[in-house]
Motif scaffolding. Structure first.
Motif, PDB file in Angstrom:
ATOM      1  N   CYS A 188      18.889  -5.862  47.486  1.00 57.91           N
ATOM      2  CA  CYS A 188      17.861  -5.166  46.517  1.00 57.91           C
ATOM      3  C   CYS A 188      17.682  -3.508  46.634  1.00 57.91           C
ATOM      4  N   GLY A 189      19.231  -2.570  47.820  1.00 58.15           N
ATOM      5  CA  GLY A 189      19.132  -1.821  48.586  1.00 58.15           C
ATOM      6  C   GLY A 189      20.710  -0.879  47.833  1.00 58.15           C
ATOM      7  N   GLY A 190      21.386  -1.714  46.334  1.00 57.77           N
ATOM      8  CA  GLY A 190      22.025  -1.324  46.436  1.00 57.77           C
ATOM      9  C   GLY A 190      23.481  -1.293  46.060  1.00 57.77           C
ATOM     10  N   PHE A 191      23.802  -1.931  47.487  1.00 56.68           N
ATOM     11  CA  PHE A 191      24.865  -2.167  48.289  1.00 56.68           C
ATOM     12  C   PHE A 191      25.560  -3.301  48.264  1.00 56.68           C
ATOM     13  N   ASP A 192      26.760  -3.683  47.552  1.00 59.86           N
ATOM     14  CA  ASP A 192      27.179  -4.745  47.339  1.00 59.86           C
ATOM     15  C   ASP A 192      27.697  -5.589  48.021  1.00 59.86           C
ATOM     16  N   ASP A 193      28.135  -6.763  48.053  1.00 58.24           N
ATOM     17  CA  ASP A 193      28.792  -7.680  49.661  1.00 58.24           C
ATOM     18  C   ASP A 193      29.701  -7.044  49.815  1.00 58.24           C
ATOM     19  N   ALA A 194      30.973  -6.714  49.489  1.00 57.06           N
ATOM     20  CA  ALA A 194      31.746  -6.059  50.369  1.00 57.06           C
ATOM     21  C   ALA A 194      31.344  -5.271  51.086  1.00 57.06           C
ATOM     22  N   GLN A 195      30.436  -4.222  51.062  1.00 58.82           N
ATOM     23  CA  GLN A 195      29.379  -3.324  52.413  1.00 58.82           C
ATOM     24  C   GLN A 195      28.601  -3.996  53.129  1.00 58.82           C
ATOM     25  N   LEU A 196      27.936  -5.154  52.998  1.00 53.02           N
ATOM     26  CA  LEU A 196      27.619  -6.273  53.361  1.00 53.02           C
ATOM     27  C   LEU A 196      28.174  -7.316  53.784  1.00 53.02           C
ATOM     28  N   ALA A 197      29.135  -6.883  54.017  1.00 52.40           N
ATOM     29  CA  ALA A 197      30.744  -8.127  54.204  1.00 52.40           C
ATOM     30  C   ALA A 197      29.849  -8.900  56.202  1.00 52.40           C
ATOM     31  N   GLY A 198      29.313  -7.316  56.698  1.00 51.75           N
ATOM     32  CA  GLY A 198      29.011  -8.389  58.197  1.00 51.75           C
ATOM     33  C   GLY A 198      27.828  -8.921  58.458  1.00 51.75           C
ATOM     34  N   ALA A 199      26.876  -9.423  57.343  1.00 52.62           N
ATOM     35  CA  ALA A 199      25.478  -9.980  57.444  1.00 52.62           C
ATOM     36  C   ALA A 199      26.132 -11.381  57.428  1.00 52.62           C
ATOM     37  N   ILE A 200      25.325 -11.997  58.637  1.00 54.93           N
ATOM     38  CA  ILE A 200      25.200 -13.942  58.497  1.00 54.93           C
ATOM     39  C   ILE A 200      24.645 -14.438  57.503  1.00 54.93           C
ATOM     40  N   ALA A 201      23.944 -13.543  56.190  1.00 54.02           N
ATOM     41  CA  ALA A 201      23.336 -13.638  55.724  1.00 54.02           C
ATOM     42  C   ALA A 201      23.400 -12.736  54.459  1.00 54.02           C
ATOM     43  N   ILE A 202      23.716 -13.350  53.046  1.00 54.82           N
ATOM     44  CA  ILE A 202      22.863 -12.300  51.912  1.00 54.82           C
ATOM     45  C   ILE A 202      22.064 -12.631  50.967  1.00 54.82           C
ATOM     46  N   TYR A 203      21.323 -12.115  50.371  1.00 53.88           N
ATOM     47  CA  TYR A 203      20.189 -12.624  49.481  1.00 53.88           C
ATOM     48  C   TYR A 203      19.849 -11.845  48.157  1.00 53.88           C
ATOM     49  N   ASP A 204      19.430 -12.036  47.378  1.00 52.40           N
ATOM     50  CA  ASP A 204      19.352 -10.893  46.471  1.00 52.40           C
ATOM     51  C   ASP A 204      18.080  -9.846  46.607  1.00 52.40           C
ATOM     52  N   ASP A 205      17.058 -10.528  46.855  1.00 59.87           N
ATOM     53  CA  ASP A 205      16.004  -9.446  47.630  1.00 59.87           C
ATOM     54  C   ASP A 205      14.762 -10.594  48.451  1.00 59.87           C
ATOM     55  N   PRO A 206      14.411  -9.888  49.059  1.00 59.02           N
ATOM     56  CA  PRO A 206      13.507 -10.695  49.667  1.00 59.02           C
ATOM     57  C   PRO A 206      12.104 -11.859  48.984  1.00 59.02           C
ATOM     58  N   ALA A 207      12.529 -12.214  47.503  1.00 56.49           N
ATOM     59  CA  ALA A 207      11.632 -13.961  47.319  1.00 56.49           C
ATOM     60  C   ALA A 207      12.872 -14.549  47.389  1.00 56.49           C
TER      61      ALA A 207
END
Length: 222
Positions: A188-207
């Motif tokens: 929800c911050g506007g960065f795509d999955d490629a930019q967030l690739a170092g995360a251990i998990a990726i979700y759309d938003d807190p919900a």
């Protein structure tokens, strides 16, 4: 080891503020005669002003001259103009309540100033739930440097492998990684999955994270 604490980013994670921050930078630079396109500064949101200003205008810093004045103008715009209009990220309050009910220790780690943070937490509708914070005044360098996360860890008094960070930018991930902390990222911050690739998990938003809370963090992104 069992999770004991969560370090929380605010902008783009708990409140939908990243576009507003970018526009505030554009406006603040323009007020002092510098033309900075929105598209140029938007990818830098998540860094602190000490990082953004010299990247936009080489030679300027947030410590003196025009750079300092621009930094102050941007802060005023967030506090007085953009901040009161912001909306919470979907599910922010419910997720914080869930984590508190689970007995997790929570602390904010933000590149914002304490004055901005007050406005942002109110906009996120979690100002009554979170009172422990690490802000730009607590660290020599802002994200993506690890300073803010390291101070948060020190305040929590929990080992890095017992803590996760919730963030929305590649700078959160880089900052946390340098401090030995894994990151769950939200889109929800506007960065795509490629930019967030170092995360251990990726979700759309807190919900979305809350809906899958029982099996988070998963082994792969959703």
């Amino acid at each position: 080891m069992a999770l004991q604490g969560v370090i929380l980013d605010v902008d783009g994670t708990l409140v939908l503020s990243n576009d507003a921050h970018a526009q505030a930078w554009v406006d603040a630079f323009a007020a002092f005669g510098y033309e900075v396109p929105f598209e140029q500064v938007r990818p830098l949101i998540g860094m602190g002003g000490d990082q953004v200003i010299p990247q936009m205008v080489p030679g300027l810093t947030d410590e003196e001259g025009d750079g300092k004045a621009i930094s102050e103008r941007r802060k005023e715009l967030i506090i007085n103009h953009y901040g009161p209009k912001l909306e919470p990220a979907n599910g922010s309050r419910q997720l914080i309540l869930k984590m508190k009910d689970a007995g997790l220790k929570l602390i904010i780690a933000s590149s914002a100033t304490s004055q901005e943070l007050e406005v942002l937490l109110k906009a996120a509708q979690v100002d009554d739930l979170l009172d422990e914070a690490t802000t730009s005044s607590d660290a020599e360098a802002s994200k993506p440097a690890p300073d803010i996360v390291e101070v948060a860890l020190s305040k929590l008094q929990i080992e890095p492998n017992q803590v996760l960070m919730l963030g929305d930018t590649p700078y959160d991930i880089k900052s946390a990684a340098a401090a030995g902390v894994g990151v769950i990222a939200v889109r929800c911050g506007g960065f795509d999955d490629a930019q967030l690739a170092g995360a251990i998990a990726i979700y759309d938003d807190p919900a979305d994270l809350l809906a899958h809370y029982a099996d988070s963090p998963p082994n792969k992104t959703r």
